[in-house]
Write a protein that holds these residues in place. Structure first.
Motif, PDB file in Angstrom:
ATOM      1  N   LEU A  93     -27.648  22.673 -34.104  1.00 48.83           N
ATOM      2  CA  LEU A  93     -28.496  22.343 -32.962  1.00 48.83           C
ATOM      3  C   LEU A  93     -27.978  21.152 -32.168  1.00 48.83           C
ATOM      4  N   ASN A  94     -27.095  20.346 -32.749  1.00 47.81           N
ATOM      5  CA  ASN A  94     -26.624  19.145 -32.058  1.00 47.81           C
ATOM      6  C   ASN A  94     -25.492  19.429 -31.074  1.00 47.81           C
ATOM      7  N   ARG A  95     -25.131  20.704 -30.917  1.00 49.79           N
ATOM      8  CA  ARG A  95     -24.029  21.039 -30.001  1.00 49.79           C
ATOM      9  C   ARG A  95     -24.300  22.372 -29.328  1.00 49.79           C
ATOM     10  N   GLU A  96     -23.452  22.709 -28.375  1.00 51.16           N
ATOM     11  CA  GLU A  96     -23.578  24.008 -27.707  1.00 51.16           C
ATOM     12  C   GLU A  96     -23.292  25.130 -28.701  1.00 51.16           C
ATOM     13  N   ILE A  97     -24.131  26.150 -28.679  1.00 47.22           N
ATOM     14  CA  ILE A  97     -23.964  27.294 -29.578  1.00 47.22           C
ATOM     15  C   ILE A  97     -23.646  28.518 -28.727  1.00 47.22           C
ATOM     16  N   ARG A  98     -22.476  29.102 -28.938  1.00 45.71           N
ATOM     17  CA  ARG A  98     -22.045  30.245 -28.143  1.00 45.71           C
ATOM     18  C   ARG A  98     -22.462  31.548 -28.812  1.00 45.71           C
ATOM     19  N   LEU A  99     -22.753  32.539 -27.987  1.00 42.69           N
ATOM     20  CA  LEU A  99     -23.170  33.847 -28.486  1.00 42.69           C
ATOM     21  C   LEU A  99     -22.114  34.430 -29.416  1.00 42.69           C
ATOM     22  N   GLU A 100     -20.836  34.245 -29.073  1.00 42.21           N
ATOM     23  CA  GLU A 100     -19.764  34.808 -29.884  1.00 42.21           C
ATOM     24  C   GLU A 100     -19.770  34.224 -31.298  1.00 42.21           C
ATOM     25  N   GLU A 101     -20.139  32.960 -31.431  1.00 40.24           N
ATOM     26  CA  GLU A 101     -20.219  32.340 -32.761  1.00 40.24           C
ATOM     27  C   GLU A 101     -21.298  33.014 -33.610  1.00 40.24           C
ATOM     28  N   LEU A 102     -22.445  33.243 -33.013  1.00 37.88           N
ATOM     29  CA  LEU A 102     -23.548  33.851 -33.758  1.00 37.88           C
ATOM     30  C   LEU A 102     -23.213  35.290 -34.139  1.00 37.88           C
ATOM     31  N   ALA A 103     -22.600  36.013 -33.201  1.00 34.86           N
ATOM     32  CA  ALA A 103     -22.219  37.390 -33.491  1.00 34.86           C
ATOM     33  C   ALA A 103     -21.217  37.441 -34.643  1.00 34.86           C
ATOM     34  N   ALA A 104     -20.300  36.461 -34.687  1.00 28.15           N
ATOM     35  CA  ALA A 104     -19.310  36.421 -35.768  1.00 28.15           C
ATOM     36  C   ALA A 104     -19.987  36.187 -37.118  1.00 28.15           C
TER      37      ALA A 104
END
Length: 320
Positions: A202-213
């Motif tokens: 939560l302390n940084r930008e979270i990209r959709l590609e990271e979550l999908a991985a």
């Protein structure tokens, strides 16, 4: 004679914030839970558990049925009297409203008056109910726990109880309710891995590609399955978790608003204020003061309550 309930025996791993048992056919409790297992005594009355804030996986086993669901604010769970539960576990902290009703929701004479067969009114062991009608029937009852008693409360509660019984009998008896059809979805293990990754980032930008991985899926399929599993897009869920975490930090009063904004990935204090106000109808400063009982935010024409939160499940931070 007041209704005998089982909350204290079942929910030993919780803090009871408020309760009332002033009426013979309804008892209400407001509880805060930490993650972990709960006791599973055989319930002596019918229980409705409604999630007010927080969320996470709920694991239940009762009457030979295993249930796993992602709980979100506004969702409900039913436990009929006599259910043989063997397991109940929460993955995260949650705040819940518990309503206890008699094993027989309405007496035999009332059922006969409305031509309802008493043999067909057994309530189902139902879970993960995103039922807005049920939410709007029950949610006004929490206000009774946190204000002085009024002469009209008994009449109000009687009306709520009848409406609640009618809704349960119309939708959640064992011959009416069916678990949702299973479709391709995120299995609980992968979903929990994604949710844990979000909370840790939560302390940084979270990209959709990271979550999908994390789910071993393409971004397109992950977004669709995540929405089906949680009711929210990945982006909306991340915002919701940031707002929930910000509420906890604001209540602790350990960090400044600017520090919270940076700690939880809002980028700037101005963006933190904008996002938090959109979700809660309060600025972070107002919310912090409200937690300490220093201000009284009045209702406005949009139908918000005295805390500035709209009267719907999204009022707990899940606004679209």
């Amino acid at each position: 004679m007041m209704l005998v309930t089982h909350g204290d025996q079942k929910y030993k791993n919780s803090e009871k914030l408020a309760e009332t048992a002033d009426w013979p056919a309804l008892s209400i409790e407001h509880r805060r839970f930490e993650a972990g297992r709960q006791a599973t005594p055989v319930p002596i009355c019918t229980e409705i558990m409604m999630l007010l804030s927080g969320g996470g996986m709920v694991y239940r086993a009762g009457n030979g049925e295993v249930q796993k669901s992602l709980a979100r604010p506004g969702m409900s769970y039913l436990v009929p009297a006599g259910t043989q539960e063997s397991h109940l576990e929460l993955s995260d902290r949650m705040e819940c409203l518990h309503l206890y009703l008699p094993p027989t929701l309405l007496d035999q004479r009332t059922l006969a008056d409305f031509d309802v067969d008493p043999a067909e009114v057994q309530i189902a062991y139902a879970h993960g109910l995103a039922d807005q009608v049920l939410f709007h029937i029950c949610s006004p009852l929490r206000d009774l726990l946190h204000r002085p008693r009024q002469p009209t409360d008994a009449l109000f509660v009687e009306g709520i109880q009848i409406a609640l019984a009618a809704h349960l009998l119309g939708h959640y008896t064992i011959n009416r309710w069916r678990p949702p059809e299973k479709s391709p979805s995120l299995d609980p293990r992968r979903l929990q891995r994604v949710l844990g990754y979000i909370d840790a980032s939560l302390n940084r930008e979270i990209r959709l590609e990271e979550l999908a991985a994390q789910a071993c899926l393409s971004p397109f399929h992950f977004s669709r399955l995540f929405r089906e599993a949680t009711g929210l897009s990945p982006h909306r869920y991340v915002i919701d978790r940031r707002v929930q975490a910000a509420r906890q930090e604001l209540a602790r009063r350990n960090l400044s608003l600017a520090e919270i904004a940076l700690e939880l990935g809002f980028g700037s204090q101005a963006n933190f204020t904008r996002v938090f106000r959109k979700a809660t109808r309060l600025t972070p400063g107002q919310y912090r003061e409200l937690c300490c009982g220093q201000i009284d935010v009045k209702a406005d024409r949009d139908g918000k309550d005295s805390a500035g939160i709209a009267h719907d499940p999204a009022g707990f931070g899940n606004t679209a």
